[in-house]
Design a protein around this motif. Structure first.
Motif, PDB file in Angstrom:
ATOM      1  N   ILE A 159       0.835  -1.203   0.000  1.00 43.77           N
ATOM      2  CA  ILE A 159       0.000   0.000   0.000  1.00 43.77           C
ATOM      3  C   ILE A 159       0.866   1.247   0.000  1.00 43.77           C
ATOM      4  O   ILE A 159       2.085   1.179   0.152  1.00 43.77           O
ATOM      5  N   ASP A 160       0.251   2.386  -0.143  1.00 44.74           N
ATOM      6  CA  ASP A 160       0.946   3.668  -0.146  1.00 44.74           C
ATOM      7  C   ASP A 160       1.525   3.965   1.241  1.00 44.74           C
ATOM      8  O   ASP A 160       0.912   3.627   2.264  1.00 44.74           O
ATOM      9  N   ARG A 165       3.488  -1.884   4.054  1.00 39.57           N
ATOM     10  CA  ARG A 165       3.514  -0.434   3.820  1.00 39.57           C
ATOM     11  C   ARG A 165       4.952   0.067   3.861  1.00 39.57           C
ATOM     12  O   ARG A 165       5.679  -0.187   4.814  1.00 39.57           O
ATOM     13  N   GLU A 206       1.555   6.567   2.925  1.00 45.83           N
ATOM     14  CA  GLU A 206       0.692   7.429   3.745  1.00 45.83           C
ATOM     15  C   GLU A 206      -0.620   6.751   4.147  1.00 45.83           C
ATOM     16  O   GLU A 206      -1.413   7.328   4.889  1.00 45.83           O
ATOM     17  N   ALA A 207      -0.856   5.527   3.674  1.00 48.26           N
ATOM     18  CA  ALA A 207      -2.113   4.829   3.962  1.00 48.26           C
ATOM     19  C   ALA A 207      -2.155   4.333   5.403  1.00 48.26           C
ATOM     20  O   ALA A 207      -1.118   4.139   6.046  1.00 48.26           O
ATOM     21  N   ASP A 208      -3.361   4.122   5.890  1.00 51.21           N
ATOM     22  CA  ASP A 208      -3.545   3.548   7.225  1.00 51.21           C
ATOM     23  C   ASP A 208      -3.230   2.060   7.184  1.00 51.21           C
ATOM     24  O   ASP A 208      -3.470   1.387   6.179  1.00 51.21           O
TER      25      ASP A 208
END
Length: 139
Positions: A68-69, A80, A71-73
């Protein structure tokens, strides 16, 4: 019960998603964990694989279905990348080496919850050379 912490490195590619998938393919080729003949994508569609991962896992990059990005949760079973600020908290120059990563492992593992993974690029002589992966199994 609780998750098991782990850490490993994989080959560098500028595209982190491609590097992540390459690391998964290499890990799967080394050990299919009793699920022969399936790609990582096929495995994550298999309910038996999901059960296997969520009740123990492999303590490898195979425990994650997506990158995932930064900055993602956090969510369970996703890898991440670290943000720039997270990197600079233990590698002030923003170019962590393998040695600095190993020396910082306790600091890096402490905020990682069960079923969560992290990654970052590692450097040698200011050149990217590998991707570091670490995390905690789901159970």
């Amino acid at each position: 019960m609780g998750g098991n912490e782990w850490a490993a490195t994989g080959p560098y590619q500028q595209d982190l998603e491609a590097a992540f998938r390459q690391a998964q393919a290499q890990e799967l080729a080394a050990d299919d964990h009793g699920f022969p003949g399936q790609s990582i994508t096929e495995l994550w569609r298999d309910e038996a694989w999901q059960e296997y991962i969520l009740t123990g896992g492999t303590c490898t990059v195979l425990d994650f279905y997506a990158l995932i990005d930064a900055e993602a949760d956090d969510d369970i079973a996703v890898m991440r990348p670290l943000t720039e600020n997270e990197i600079r908290s233990w590698a002030p120059d923003g170019r962590p080496t393998h040695e600095r990563w190993e020396a910082s492992m306790r600091q890096l593992l402490d905020p990682v919850g069960r079923g969560v993974g992290r990654c970052t690029v590692l450097y040698r002589h200011d050149e990217p050379v590998e991707i570091a992966y670490w995390g905690c199994s789901a159970d």
